[in-house]
Design an enzyme around this catalytic site. Structure first.
Site, PDB file in Angstrom:
ATOM      1  N   TRP A  21      -9.844  -5.405   0.250  1.00  0.00           N
ATOM      2  CA  TRP A  21      -8.451  -4.954   0.384  1.00  0.00           C
ATOM      3  C   TRP A  21      -7.533  -5.800  -0.476  1.00  0.00           C
ATOM      4  CZ3 TRP A  21      -8.764  -0.353   1.887  1.00  0.00           C
ATOM      5  CH2 TRP A  21      -9.649   0.050   2.892  1.00  0.00           C
ATOM      6  N   ASP A  34      -0.673  -8.597   4.052  1.00  0.00           N
ATOM      7  CA  ASP A  34      -1.304  -7.418   4.644  1.00  0.00           C
ATOM      8  C   ASP A  34      -1.911  -7.897   5.968  1.00  0.00           C
ATOM      9  OD1 ASP A  34      -3.008  -5.405   5.471  1.00  0.00           O
ATOM     10  OD2 ASP A  34      -4.105  -5.260   3.574  1.00  0.00           O
ATOM     11  N   LYS A  67      -5.836  -0.300  13.292  1.00  0.00           N
ATOM     12  CA  LYS A  67      -6.778  -1.349  13.679  1.00  0.00           C
ATOM     13  C   LYS A  67      -6.385  -1.930  15.038  1.00  0.00           C
ATOM     14  CE  LYS A  67      -8.481  -0.708   9.590  1.00  0.00           C
ATOM     15  NZ  LYS A  67      -8.087  -1.345   8.362  1.00  0.00           N
TER      16      LYS A  67
HETATM   17  C1  LIG Z   1      -8.038  -0.932   6.877  1.00  0.00           C
HETATM   18  C2  LIG Z   1      -7.338  -1.862   5.985  1.00  0.00           C
HETATM   19  C3  LIG Z   1      -6.579  -1.413   4.892  1.00  0.00           C
HETATM   20  C4  LIG Z   1      -6.486   0.031   4.510  1.00  0.00           C
HETATM   21  O1  LIG Z   1      -5.651   0.685   5.365  1.00  0.00           O
HETATM   22  P1  LIG Z   1      -5.273   2.223   5.166  1.00  0.00           P
HETATM   23  O2  LIG Z   1      -4.269   2.406   6.247  1.00  0.00           O
HETATM   24  O3  LIG Z   1      -6.508   3.017   5.343  1.00  0.00           O
HETATM   25  O4  LIG Z   1      -4.711   2.380   3.804  1.00  0.00           O
HETATM   26  C5  LIG Z   1      -5.914  -2.361   4.145  1.00  0.00           C
HETATM   27  N1  LIG Z   1      -5.983  -3.667   4.431  1.00  0.00           N
HETATM   28  C6  LIG Z   1      -6.704  -4.127   5.461  1.00  0.00           C
HETATM   29  C7  LIG Z   1      -6.748  -5.597   5.743  1.00  0.00           C
HETATM   30  C8  LIG Z   1      -7.404  -3.242   6.265  1.00  0.00           C
HETATM   31  O5  LIG Z   1      -8.129  -3.707   7.310  1.00  0.00           O
END
Ligand SMILES: *Cc1c(COP(=O)(O)O)cnc(C)c1O
Length: 355
Positions: A99, A166, A190
């Site tokens: 990511w 993020d 998540k």
């Molecule tokens: C799942 C995840 C993403 C991607 O998220 P989307 O909502 O599917 O774009 C990005 N960063 C992290 C750390 C993730 O766990």
């Protein structure tokens, strides 16, 4: 049989969040209409957004000067929105996994990007140490929890430039010193809500400084000004987020979530380290409390599939590791009970006894 949901995302939510959301889908606030068929501008829906925003601010003790917005597009769209709103000349990124790398790639559309450090050399099994961020960078971007590889920066870093994180997979699992960040974002699926909504916490006085025109939909100011209602927001996912936020508050807030996260992770890592069949994949000091990755010890490699089947038969769901790590990954988000982790540990012990 009771199922224990260890999926990495979309993932486990508290049962009452699902039930309460289901009720509102059938009949929203006694209106005779479904949450799915009301206008986002209905006067009953505005309080949902307002309460969700207020709870996020309360739970994370967000200081004055920050806006909280709900958007579509997932964390992946934020990889592009962040540089759109913050990139002037040069940005710095910490490369700690898939990511992080995807976020870095999007920033390159805007100019020079410094990869401050990377742990790609060992398949992202540790967090890089001893790096420093060039002081002339506009911002420094990190991925606080690396969902795929199971490493986590479980503290708020001190850096000299605006910090952007993020936090898709560890938001609301611990108290955060929001004042250290210019922006925190994440997909909700998540640890917060059903899939479909993205949260962004952004320091307002950092915006509007790029000297570039920003496409309307990609400009945070558009969504801040309209209170997440510039265009149709994901109504049902936002409602489910509200229910989760109420649940977190009722259960002791992020301090209590933090305590539980430690409790679950301590138990499971202790078993991984003790059990002769398994070993962890991540440097001990960098282990994530959210996504716990482990593989079979070398001499028991053949038992990977049998263990997966054994655990699945006992109600463990979603423990298959991501293909880039292999083995197993038990995602232990807020809604995972300590008992759920104990059940998984019982499986590991029982399987060890058989071999
Ligand atoms: C799942 C995840 C993403 C991607 O998220 P989307 O909502 O599917 O774009 C990005 N960063 C992290 C750390 C993730 O766990």
């Amino acid at each position: 049989m009771k199922k224990y949901n260890f999926n990495a995302g979309p993932s486990i939510l508290p049962r009452e969040v699902i039930e309460n959301t289901a009720k509102q889908i059938l009949d929203f606030n006694g209106s005779g209409l479904s949450l799915m068929e009301i206008s986002h501008r209905a006067k009953d829906f505005q309080p949902v957004v307002d309460e969700a925003v207020a709870l996020i601010k309360e739970l994370l003790q967000i200081p004055e000067g920050y806006a909280v917005i709900f958007l579509g597009g997932g964390a992946s769209l934020q990889f592009h929105m962040v540089p759109n709103n913050f990139f002037v000349k040069k940005a710095a990124y910490l490369n700690t996994g898939t990511w992080a790398k995807k976020a870095l790639k999007e920033a390159k559309f805007f100019g020079e990007v410094v990869e401050v450090a990377s742990s790609a050399d060992k398949n992202y099994s540790y967090l890089p140490k001893g790096w420093s961020v060039p002081e002339d960078c506009d911002y420094f971007h990190i991925t606080s929890n690396n969902t795929i590889y199971g490493t986590e920066i479980r503290k708020d870093l001190d850096v000299k430039m605006p910090l952007i994180a993020d936090m898709s997979s560890d938001i609301f699992s611990r108290p955060i010193d929001v004042a250290k960040y210019a922006c925190i974002y994440g997909g909700a699926q998540k640890n917060l809500a059903m899939a479909g909504v993205t949260f962004v916490i952004v320091k307002e006085d950092m915006l509007g400084k790029t000297g570039r025109e920003i496409p309307t939909m990609l400009d945070y100011r558009t969504h801040i000004e309209k209170g997440s209602m510039f265009n149709t927001p994901p109504v049902v996912p936002i409602y489910s987020a509200l229910e989760t936020l109420r649940w977190i508050k009722k259960n002791g807030g992020v301090e209590a979530m933090d305590k539980l996260a430690h409790e679950r992770a301590d138990l499971l890592y202790a078993e991984i380290d003790r059990n002769k069949l398994f070993k962890g994949t991540v440097a001990e000091e960098d282990r994530s409390l959210m996504n716990i990755c482990f593989i079979m010890n070398d001499e028991y490699k053949d038992l990977e599939k049998p263990f997966f089947e054994f655990a699945t038969e006992r109600g463990m769901v979603g423990i298959k590791g991501h293909r880039s790590v292999g083995g197993f990954r038990a995602s232990c988000y807020n809604a995972m009970s300590v008992d759920g982790v104990k059940e998984l540990i019982a499986c590991m012990k029982e399987f060890e006894d058989k071999h």
